[in-house]
Design a protein around this motif. Structure first.
Motif, short mmCIF file in Angstrom:
data_model
loop_
_atom_site.label_atom_id
_atom_site.label_comp_id
_atom_site.label_asym_id
_atom_site.label_seq_id
_atom_site.Cartn_x
_atom_site.Cartn_y
_atom_site.Cartn_z
N MET A 1 0.83 -1.19 0.00
CA MET A 1 0.00 0.00 0.00
C MET A 1 0.87 1.25 0.00
SD MET A 1 -3.23 0.64 2.26
CE MET A 1 -4.23 2.04 2.15
N PHE A 2 1.96 1.20 0.76
CA PHE A 2 2.87 2.34 0.79
C PHE A 2 3.47 2.61 -0.59
CE2 PHE A 2 7.27 3.82 1.14
CZ PHE A 2 7.04 5.07 1.69
N VAL A 3 3.77 1.55 -1.31
CA VAL A 3 4.37 1.70 -2.64
C VAL A 3 3.39 2.37 -3.59
CG1 VAL A 3 5.30 0.43 -4.60
CG2 VAL A 3 5.89 -0.27 -2.29
N ARG A 4 2.11 2.03 -3.48
CA ARG A 4 1.10 2.63 -4.34
C ARG A 4 1.00 4.13 -4.11
NH1 ARG A 4 -4.80 3.40 -4.65
NH2 ARG A 4 -4.97 3.10 -2.40
N HIS A 5 1.02 4.55 -2.85
CA HIS A 5 0.92 5.98 -2.55
C HIS A 5 2.22 6.71 -2.88
CE1 HIS A 5 -3.07 5.64 -1.06
NE2 HIS A 5 -2.73 4.87 -0.04
N PHE A 6 3.36 6.05 -2.71
CA PHE A 6 4.63 6.66 -3.10
C PHE A 6 4.68 6.84 -4.61
CE2 PHE A 6 9.16 6.48 -4.23
CZ PHE A 6 9.58 7.61 -3.54
N ALA A 7 4.21 5.84 -5.35
CA ALA A 7 4.14 5.97 -6.81
C ALA A 7 3.18 7.09 -7.20
CB ALA A 7 3.71 4.65 -7.44
N GLY A 8 2.07 7.21 -6.46
CA GLY A 8 1.13 8.30 -6.72
C GLY A 8 1.74 9.66 -6.48
N LEU A 9 2.58 9.76 -5.45
CA LEU A 9 3.28 11.01 -5.18
C LEU A 9 4.22 11.37 -6.33
CD1 LEU A 9 4.02 13.28 -3.10
CD2 LEU A 9 5.85 11.76 -2.36
N LEU A 10 4.95 10.39 -6.82
CA LEU A 10 5.86 10.64 -7.95
C LEU A 10 5.09 11.01 -9.21
CD1 LEU A 10 8.50 7.80 -7.46
CD2 LEU A 10 8.68 10.21 -6.83
N VAL A 11 3.99 10.33 -9.46
CA VAL A 11 3.16 10.66 -10.62
C VAL A 11 2.60 12.07 -10.46
CG1 VAL A 11 1.00 10.09 -11.81
CG2 VAL A 11 2.60 8.28 -11.21
N GLY A 12 2.22 12.45 -9.26
CA GLY A 12 1.72 13.80 -9.01
C GLY A 12 2.76 14.87 -9.30
N LEU A 13 4.00 14.60 -8.95
CA LEU A 13 5.07 15.56 -9.26
C LEU A 13 5.28 15.68 -10.77
CD1 LEU A 13 7.64 14.61 -6.48
CD2 LEU A 13 6.21 16.66 -6.59
N VAL A 14 5.22 14.55 -11.47
CA VAL A 14 5.39 14.58 -12.93
C VAL A 14 4.21 15.30 -13.58
CG1 VAL A 14 5.48 13.11 -14.98
CG2 VAL A 14 6.85 12.53 -12.99
N VAL A 15 3.00 15.03 -13.10
CA VAL A 15 1.82 15.71 -13.65
C VAL A 15 1.90 17.21 -13.41
CG1 VAL A 15 -0.69 15.96 -13.39
CG2 VAL A 15 0.33 13.69 -13.58
N SER A 16 2.39 17.61 -12.24
CA SER A 16 2.56 19.05 -11.97
C SER A 16 3.53 19.67 -12.96
CB SER A 16 3.07 19.26 -10.54
OG SER A 16 2.16 18.79 -9.61
N ALA A 17 4.63 19.01 -13.22
CA ALA A 17 5.61 19.53 -14.17
C ALA A 17 5.04 19.58 -15.58
CB ALA A 17 6.87 18.67 -14.15
N ILE A 18 4.31 18.56 -15.98
CA ILE A 18 3.69 18.55 -17.31
C ILE A 18 2.67 19.67 -17.43
CG2 ILE A 18 2.10 17.24 -18.77
CD1 ILE A 18 3.58 14.71 -17.88
N LEU A 19 1.88 19.85 -16.40
CA LEU A 19 0.83 20.87 -16.43
C LEU A 19 1.43 22.28 -16.47
CD1 LEU A 19 -2.16 21.49 -16.31
CD2 LEU A 19 -2.02 21.38 -13.86
N LEU A 20 2.40 22.53 -15.61
CA LEU A 20 2.99 23.87 -15.56
C LEU A 20 3.90 24.13 -16.76
CD1 LEU A 20 3.80 24.12 -11.76
CD2 LEU A 20 1.94 25.22 -12.99
N GLY A 21 4.70 23.16 -17.12
CA GLY A 21 5.63 23.36 -18.23
C GLY A 21 4.95 23.26 -19.59
N GLY A 22 4.35 22.11 -19.85
CA GLY A 22 3.72 21.88 -21.14
C GLY A 22 2.49 22.73 -21.37
N GLY A 23 1.64 22.81 -20.35
CA GLY A 23 0.43 23.62 -20.49
C GLY A 23 0.73 25.10 -20.66
N GLY A 24 1.67 25.60 -19.87
CA GLY A 24 2.05 27.01 -20.00
C GLY A 24 2.66 27.33 -21.35
N TRP A 25 3.54 26.44 -21.82
CA TRP A 25 4.17 26.65 -23.13
C TRP A 25 3.13 26.62 -24.24
CZ3 TRP A 25 4.43 23.61 -27.50
CH2 TRP A 25 5.29 24.06 -28.50
N ALA A 26 2.19 25.67 -24.16
CA ALA A 26 1.16 25.54 -25.20
C ALA A 26 0.26 26.77 -25.24
CB ALA A 26 0.34 24.28 -24.96
#
Length: 159
Positions: A1-26
């Motif tokens: 269960m801890f691994v699932r939430h840790f993976a979710g945290l990492l995915v959340g960081l990547v999604v934040s970067a995609i949203l701020l970087g890619g979305g802002g650039w677009a």
């Protein structure tokens, strides 16, 4: 269960970067293409494709069966930045890179982020990304995971 939430945290960081970087650039590219003479062209299509890709990533994360931390992290980033904007506009806009020493792509993404922040789009996305966090079923383990664990534990007992 801890691994699932840790993976979710990492995915959340990547999604934040995609949203701020890619979305802002677009958004910056789409705005610049709309103001060009003649408007549109190949940069507009590239910007719309980048927006569609960012939207696809957000949709997959919001509807997927991953940890709610994957949506909680970007929602808190967007909502916190919106609250700072409401309380102190100059401070919120100071987070955007504008110096000439910063890479051109980051400056363009920053200008797009400024547009998204000042128009309230980030507040809207922040609330939409926060809604999956409120669903209790997203935090609990799935029944299939429990059944697989029981099967493996009984199977190992025979050996």
């Amino acid at each position: 269960m801890f691994v699932r939430h840790f993976a979710g945290l990492l995915v959340g960081l990547v999604v934040s970067a995609i949203l701020l970087g890619g979305g802002g650039w677009a958004v910056y590219q789409a705005t610049a293409s709309a103001l060009a003479n003649p408007p549109g062209g190949r940069p507009m299509w590239i910007a719309l494709g980048a927006m569609a890709a960012v939207g696809l990533v957000l949709g997959l994360v919001m509807s997927g069966r991953i940890s709610p931390l994957a949506t909680f992290v970007p929602s808190m980033v967007l909502l916190a930045w919106t609250v700072v904007y409401v309380l102190d506009i100059n401070r919120a806009l100071s987070f955007i890179p504008k110096e000439p020493s910063v890479h051109q792509l980051l400056r363009e993404a920053g200008l797009g982020n400024q547009t998204l922040l000042t128009t309230g789009v980030y507040a809207l996305l922040g609330v939409a990304l926060f809604l999956p966090v409120l669903m209790p079923s997203r935090w609990a383990r799935r029944d299939e995971d429990l059944e697989e664990d029981d099967y493996e534990s009984t199977q190992g007992a025979y050996y």
